[in-house]
Design an enzyme around this catalytic site. Structure first.
Site, PDB file in Angstrom:
ATOM      1  N   GLU A 173       0.819  -1.203   0.000  1.00 38.63           N
ATOM      2  CA  GLU A 173       0.000   0.000   0.000  1.00 38.63           C
ATOM      3  C   GLU A 173       0.860   1.263   0.000  1.00 38.63           C
ATOM      4  O   GLU A 173       0.575   2.223  -0.734  1.00 38.63           O
ATOM      5  CB  GLU A 173      -0.923   0.012   1.226  1.00 38.63           C
ATOM      6  CG  GLU A 173      -1.901  -1.147   1.270  1.00 38.63           C
ATOM      7  CD  GLU A 173      -1.386  -2.322   2.075  1.00 38.63           C
ATOM      8  OE1 GLU A 173      -2.188  -2.935   2.797  1.00 38.63           O
ATOM      9  OE2 GLU A 173      -0.184  -2.636   1.979  1.00 38.63           O
ATOM     10  N   ARG A 231       9.213 -25.557  -5.636  1.00 36.10           N
ATOM     11  CA  ARG A 231      10.340 -25.307  -4.727  1.00 36.10           C
ATOM     12  C   ARG A 231      10.626 -23.821  -4.613  1.00 36.10           C
ATOM     13  O   ARG A 231      10.970 -23.322  -3.530  1.00 36.10           O
ATOM     14  CB  ARG A 231      11.581 -26.053  -5.229  1.00 36.10           C
ATOM     15  CG  ARG A 231      11.503 -27.563  -5.094  1.00 36.10           C
ATOM     16  CD  ARG A 231      12.777 -28.220  -5.559  1.00 36.10           C
ATOM     17  NE  ARG A 231      12.691 -29.687  -5.510  1.00 36.10           N
ATOM     18  CZ  ARG A 231      13.605 -30.495  -6.005  1.00 36.10           C
ATOM     19  NH1 ARG A 231      14.691 -29.992  -6.590  1.00 36.10           N
ATOM     20  NH2 ARG A 231      13.451 -31.809  -5.926  1.00 36.10           N
TER      21      ARG A 231
END
Length: 373
Positions: free
Chosen positions: A47, A189
């Site tokens: 934000e 992974r």
């Protein structure tokens, strides 16, 4: 919100142990004013990055009167940074659309309440399913302090993961699936903080267990081995490539063996042996998860053999599962993926994906956003 989710995904491998968050700010006329996503090492939350790009807190504040789309409820507490809810209020946005609430039971809803109290219109739930899938690991960890366990299994149509004993050469992998399916494991992974296997798999396949996706990550993939008797070969690939990224959990008190591994750069963690349930001398799985959670491991990918697959799944420790299936039958003498399951399990929201002649089935066993703790 679609763009905010796209931005959030840019934090894969870079935001942990924080959640992946994206934010898009539109001006009062609905035009793009700023956007951003969170990277842990850069500190600022999505934000604040987006608001600064929109010129908030300056004379050229394009965020005032506008709308912020964010993939996770803005925080309402002081941590490494200040509260994002307060930053949105100070920037003068008129509306906030959040995909989902914060899973942290101590703060969930408080950020949204701060916005509403300040007179900002709030909408929650747009893009929620995708936003929650993106941060399942964080949701699990923030509530339990243990990682989300994602089990990966490659098996045949009859549920076999290796040929019959004596057929496979020791420390040489036997591939069940084709190259396309095996390549799909690398992004898994990349998105995980740690990958776990057992010493039986090390002896049989001699895996590297590394992230070879080639994509950026802020922490090395932690390679974890469960080895109750410290049978880990000193010339195994995991040992030879250890660089502060391999840890062996054991219940063995063999100091000489532990020292030999430590001298080669392997961290050895000795735990008290699991008691009861007919499992004397086994590495306690719950304790392993607790240790990994304490190190900020949000998602643990398991690539294990029959015993550990069965113990993890039978013990109710698996949150999400992905099975890669090959259209072949190996017969009852071959090694099974699971043995001795006393209670059946069922995947929720199962999805399928094709990889050449192989395919995968993936789904949840336990929703990390709705844990009862």
């Amino acid at each position: 919100m679609s763009r905010a989710l796209e931005l959030a995904r840019l934090g894969t491998g870079l935001s942990s142990p924080n959640p992946m968050v994206g934010c898009v700010v539109l001006d009062q006329a609905g035009n793009l004013a700023g956007e951003g996503w969170h990277e842990y090492d850069l500190r600022d939350h999505a934000e604040v990055v987006a608001l600064r790009a929109a010129g908030a807190f300056t004379e050229n504040n394009r965020a005032r009167g506008g709308t912020a789309y964010v993939t996770l409820e803005p925080c309402n507490h002081v941590g490494r940074t200040g509260p994002c809810s307060r930053a949105l209020v100070e920037a003068g946005v008129a509306r906030v659309v959040a995909a989902t609430v914060d899973p942290n039971p101590l703060v969930a809803g408080q950020g949204l309440e701060t916005l509403r109290t300040a007179g900002i219109a709030v909408e929650v739930g747009v893009g929620q399913a995708e936003a929650r899938h993106l941060n399942e690991g964080f949701a699990c960890w923030i509530q339990t302090k243990k990682p989300l366990v994602l089990m990966k299994v490659a098996m045949t149509l009859d549920g076999r993961i290796a040929p019959a004993p004596g057929v496979q050469k020791e420390r040489q992998p036997y591939w069940i699936t084709g190259e396309a399916a095996r390549a799909a494991v690398q992004p898994m992974r990349w998105a995980a903080d740690a990958a776990l296997t057992g010493v039986d798999t090390v002896i049989a396949d001699d895996p590297l267990l590394t992230d070879r996706s080639g994509r950026a990550r802020r922490r090395k993939l932690l390679r974890v081995v469960l080895d109750s008797a410290l049978r880990m070969p000193l010339d195994a690939k995991l040992v030879k490539t250890a660089a502060e990224d391999v840890v062996v959990f054991t219940v063995s008190t063999d100091e000489a063996r532990a020292r030999a591994l430590r001298e080669r750069g392997v961290r050895v963690e000795v735990l008290a042996a699991e008691a009861g349930a007919g499992l004397p001398g086994r590495v306690p799985l719950e304790a392993v998860l607790e240790r990994l959670g304490a190190e900020g491991v949000l998602t643990l990918l398991t690539e294990t053999g029959t015993r550990l697959n069965t113990a993890l799944l039978g013990g109710g420790l698996v949150d999400r599962m992905r099975m890669f299936c090959s259209p072949q039958i190996m017969g009852s003498d071959a090694v099974p993926a699971f043995r001795g399951m006393s209670v059946p399990v069922r995947l929720a929201g199962a999805e399928m994906e094709r990889f050449g002649e192989d395919w995968s089935v993936e789904g949840l066993l336990r929703d990390p956003w709705n844990l009862r703790i």
